[in-house]
Scaffold this active site. Structure first.
Site, PDB file in Angstrom:
ATOM      1  N   LYS A 206       0.833  -1.207   0.000  1.00  0.00           N
ATOM      2  CA  LYS A 206       0.000   0.000   0.000  1.00  0.00           C
ATOM      3  C   LYS A 206       0.870   1.260   0.000  1.00  0.00           C
ATOM      4  O   LYS A 206       0.654   2.187  -0.778  1.00  0.00           O
ATOM      5  CB  LYS A 206      -0.941  -0.011   1.205  1.00  0.00           C
ATOM      6  CG  LYS A 206      -1.922   1.151   1.224  1.00  0.00           C
ATOM      7  CD  LYS A 206      -2.809   1.108   2.464  1.00  0.00           C
ATOM      8  CE  LYS A 206      -3.753  -0.050   2.472  1.00  0.00           C
ATOM      9  NZ  LYS A 206      -4.712  -0.011   3.614  1.00  0.00           N
ATOM     10  N   GLU A 212       9.927  -5.866   3.947  1.00  0.00           N
ATOM     11  CA  GLU A 212      10.116  -7.185   3.329  1.00  0.00           C
ATOM     12  C   GLU A 212       9.810  -7.140   1.835  1.00  0.00           C
ATOM     13  O   GLU A 212      10.548  -7.682   1.004  1.00  0.00           O
ATOM     14  CB  GLU A 212       9.215  -8.223   4.005  1.00  0.00           C
ATOM     15  CG  GLU A 212       9.493  -8.446   5.481  1.00  0.00           C
ATOM     16  CD  GLU A 212       8.684  -7.530   6.400  1.00  0.00           C
ATOM     17  OE1 GLU A 212       8.577  -7.852   7.587  1.00  0.00           O
ATOM     18  OE2 GLU A 212       8.173  -6.496   5.907  1.00  0.00           O
ATOM     19  N   GLY A 267      -5.466  -5.193   5.406  1.00  0.00           N
ATOM     20  CA  GLY A 267      -4.629  -6.144   4.685  1.00  0.00           C
ATOM     21  C   GLY A 267      -5.197  -7.547   4.630  1.00  0.00           C
ATOM     22  O   GLY A 267      -5.190  -8.205   3.586  1.00  0.00           O
ATOM     23  N   ARG A 268      -5.727  -8.019   5.753  1.00  0.00           N
ATOM     24  CA  ARG A 268      -6.226  -9.397   5.796  1.00  0.00           C
ATOM     25  C   ARG A 268      -7.597  -9.530   5.138  1.00  0.00           C
ATOM     26  O   ARG A 268      -8.131 -10.640   5.050  1.00  0.00           O
ATOM     27  CB  ARG A 268      -6.258  -9.898   7.231  1.00  0.00           C
ATOM     28  CG  ARG A 268      -6.999  -8.995   8.208  1.00  0.00           C
ATOM     29  CD  ARG A 268      -6.652  -9.350   9.649  1.00  0.00           C
ATOM     30  NE  ARG A 268      -7.230  -8.448  10.635  1.00  0.00           N
ATOM     31  CZ  ARG A 268      -6.706  -7.278  10.983  1.00  0.00           C
ATOM     32  NH1 ARG A 268      -5.618  -6.838  10.371  1.00  0.00           N
ATOM     33  NH2 ARG A 268      -7.270  -6.540  11.924  1.00  0.00           N
ATOM     34  N   GLU A 353      -5.092 -11.925  13.879  1.00  0.00           N
ATOM     35  CA  GLU A 353      -4.737 -10.517  13.795  1.00  0.00           C
ATOM     36  C   GLU A 353      -5.943  -9.631  14.084  1.00  0.00           C
ATOM     37  O   GLU A 353      -5.803  -8.511  14.564  1.00  0.00           O
ATOM     38  CB  GLU A 353      -4.159 -10.200  12.408  1.00  0.00           C
ATOM     39  CG  GLU A 353      -3.394  -8.885  12.351  1.00  0.00           C
ATOM     40  CD  GLU A 353      -2.581  -8.729  11.085  1.00  0.00           C
ATOM     41  OE1 GLU A 353      -1.371  -9.016  11.120  1.00  0.00           O
ATOM     42  OE2 GLU A 353      -3.166  -8.326  10.054  1.00  0.00           O
ATOM     43  N   HIS A 384      -3.007 -38.388  10.598  1.00  0.00           N
ATOM     44  CA  HIS A 384      -1.788 -39.170  10.834  1.00  0.00           C
ATOM     45  C   HIS A 384      -0.727 -38.336  11.548  1.00  0.00           C
ATOM     46  O   HIS A 384       0.451 -38.688  11.519  1.00  0.00           O
ATOM     47  CB  HIS A 384      -1.258 -39.709   9.509  1.00  0.00           C
ATOM     48  CG  HIS A 384      -2.184 -40.691   8.865  1.00  0.00           C
ATOM     49  ND1 HIS A 384      -2.133 -42.049   9.117  1.00  0.00           N
ATOM     50  CD2 HIS A 384      -3.228 -40.505   8.019  1.00  0.00           C
ATOM     51  CE1 HIS A 384      -3.084 -42.665   8.424  1.00  0.00           C
ATOM     52  NE2 HIS A 384      -3.768 -41.745   7.752  1.00  0.00           N
ATOM     53  N   LYS A 512       8.555  -4.430  14.356  1.00  0.00           N
ATOM     54  CA  LYS A 512       9.078  -3.726  13.182  1.00  0.00           C
ATOM     55  C   LYS A 512       9.957  -2.546  13.594  1.00  0.00           C
ATOM     56  O   LYS A 512      11.024  -2.308  13.023  1.00  0.00           O
ATOM     57  CB  LYS A 512       7.924  -3.222  12.317  1.00  0.00           C
ATOM     58  CG  LYS A 512       7.134  -4.302  11.598  1.00  0.00           C
ATOM     59  CD  LYS A 512       6.051  -3.659  10.759  1.00  0.00           C
ATOM     60  CE  LYS A 512       5.224  -4.672  10.006  1.00  0.00           C
ATOM     61  NZ  LYS A 512       4.164  -4.031   9.190  1.00  0.00           N
TER      62      LYS A 512
END
Length: 548
Positions: A206, A212, A267-268, A353, A384, A512
């Protein structure tokens, strides 16, 4: 006590819990032949069975009382109408506007947001058509064969999950790649597979400053220019999903190929926005529109149905029941469709979040549990791995089973075996196996006497473990859209009851901020002394052992 835990609806549920807690679901089914019909419903192509829960009709009535007491209906309307319910950031919450297919005006600060939303959708459609048709070509005139989405968090998890889930619908010429972590191994190993002449990078940030994402984008840019040589060619191989046109242009991306989204898109919740560009390119604009349509259908259901018939409300309130009255701290998502194997990871961010908060909307520390730990993997693999703990461990852990009836191109007996396991596991979690059944089983196997006595306690399953089952005919864009929106609204319901802001994420910021300071420490000669003893020790150990 907080306003919530001292409220009439909460106290009524706490009293009712004493009544329900000793009940076993075996008995509930034995006493009510219509329990399945009573506790199941269908919407948006999703069939939802919640009969295997530790509930009665009274439980559900009391849970709906709690939802009403929390002002859920009013808060739903505030969200859909564009009120700024994200109070800590003074923002509206309008992922629903991104799939508002009837184009009803939605006002934010006196402006109808729908014209801009529809303009970006049109831009996405035109661009995706160009890439898919081969009209969009690289700097040597070759069509694009590989798309690399560079983003993190919601800018990665959403597009990755959808493209994997709906790969059956993907373009045959296009291969999708997703790079998120700043760990250089991911970007380097991805680039080794690619031809710079036929690769398109989508940089999703954005602000166009996410550390990152921009670090990976610069690495990709350097790799590309080592072959293309001329910076003007960047414009044919890099596009941006951002709002920072200045930084995008400085990177070398043509701002005509910048796809905008807005601060009211969390964001999510952003795959419905321009963040979904890789989805539209891979699946085509019509399938992407179907994805939006499925979510829109669930939106209409959530906004319009009475609470007692409302799938996200029922799912959300069941989660409240287990988290706050049975003290369940985790919640398993178990999809029995390999295409949905990334869905639990997507829901981790969505749920944790959003509702991983300890301060309520009034600024008070809560005295009740909020968002659970969400986890999971493909269901058969789980059987399993960790299902042993689920069946016989000490923790109560609600589970959502998700399965599809049709599995195109998969031969029998694969589908039959898969579905048999879905239904068997939900039955086993509900029924368990009591001592009499264990002894009968051992008698039949010829194990008697002392040998039987030793085995009996180990083979008893308590059962009475809650599950929901979500079935769909086939995994299609519309049904996946409805499924995602179902969980979005379920998270909203729970955040409303817990009185937390489900749309900020201040908890991700501190790490951050500290990382920026430590990054400087790592490149400064000499010992570091500015942190606590452990952090100083780790930094200095790293510096002593880093090859120079």
């Amino acid at each position: 006590m907080s306003n919530l835990t001292s409220s009439p609806a909460w106290l009524a549920l706490a009293e009712h819990f004493k009544e329900v807690s000793p009940m076993h679901m075996r008995d509930l089914f034995n006493n009510d032949p219509h329990r399945f019909e009573r506790f199941s419903l269908e919407s948006g192509g999703l069939f939802f069975d919640y009969s295997k829960n530790r509930i009665t009709e009274k439980t559900m009535a009391l849970l709906m009382d709690l939802a009403r007491q929390s002002g859920l209906v009013d808060r739903v309307e505030k969200m859909f109408s564009g009120e700024k319910i994200n109070t800590t950031e003074n923002r509206a919450v309008l992922h629903t506007a991104l799939r508002n297919l009837d184009r009803t005006p939605i006002m934010v600060d006196g402006e109808d947001v729908m014209p801009k939303v529809n303009a970006v959708k049109e831009q996405i459609g035109v661009f995706s058509d160009k890439v898919r048709s081969g009209e969009w070509q690289g700097y040597t005139g070759k069509p694009i064969t590989d798309i690399v989405n560079i983003g993190i968090g919601g800018s990665d998890l959403g597009p990755l999950m959808v493209c994997q889930a709906l790969k059956e619908y993907g373009h045959a010429r296009l291969t999708m790649h997703f790079v998120s972590t700043v760990d250089g191994d991911q970007i380097v190993s991805t680039l080794k597979q690619l031809d710079p002449e036929t690769t398109l990078f989508i940089v999703a940030s954005k602000t166009f400053t996410t550390q990152e994402t921009i670090t990976n984008a610069r690495t990709a840019r350097k790799w590309f220019l080592s072959s293309a040589l001329e910076e003007k060619h960047i414009a044919k191989h890099f596009v941006a999903v951002s709002t920072n046109s200045k930084a995008v242009a400085e990177f070398g991306i043509d701002i005509n190929n910048m796809f905008e989204f807005w601060d009211w898109v969390g964001g999510r919740y952003s795959l419905w926005s321009a963040i979904g560009l890789p989805i539209a390119i891979f699946l085509g604009k019509h399938n992407y529109q179907d994805l939006l349509h499925g979510a829109y259908t669930m939106d209409q259901h959530f906004r319009g149905k009475p609470l007692e018939q409302n799938l996200p409300v029922i799912m959300g309130m069941l989660g409240i029941w287990y988290a706050n009255f049975f003290d369940a701290t985790t919640y398993l998502i178990s999809p029995y469709n390999q295409c949905l194997s990334r869905f639990p990871a997507y829901l981790q961010q969505l749920d944790m979040e959003s509702n991983g908060k300890s301060i309520d909307l009034d600024g008070n520390r809560v005295d009740y549990a909020t968002g659970p730990v969400v986890w999971g993997d493909a269901g058969i693999n789980g059987q399993h791995a960790y299902y042993q703990m689920l069946h016989q461990g000490t923790q109560l852990l609600p589970i959502d089973f998700i399965a599809t009836i049709e599995h195109p191109d998969i031969p029998e007996p694969h589908s039959t075996i898969l579905m048999a396991n879905v239904f068997a596991q939900t039955e086993a979690f509900m029924r368990g196996k009591n001592e009499a059944e264990v002894r009968a089983e051992l008698d039949k196997a010829g194990i008697t006497g002392e040998a039987q006595e030793k085995l009996v306690p180990h083979k008893i399953f308590k059962g009475n473990r809650p599950t929901n089952t979500i079935l769909m005919q086939r995994l299609t864009p519309r049904r996946l859209g409805a499924l995602i929106a179902l969980y979005e609204h379920k998270v909203f319901v729970q955040g409303t009851v817990w009185n937390v802001n489900s749309y900020d994420q201040w908890g991700v910021e501190l790490g951050k901020q500290l990382a920026k300071a430590i990054e400087a420490d790592l490149t400064t000669p000499g010992l570091t002394h500015s942190h606590d003893a452990s952090t100083n020790g780790l930094i200095n150990y790293y510096k002593r052992n880093t090859p120079r």
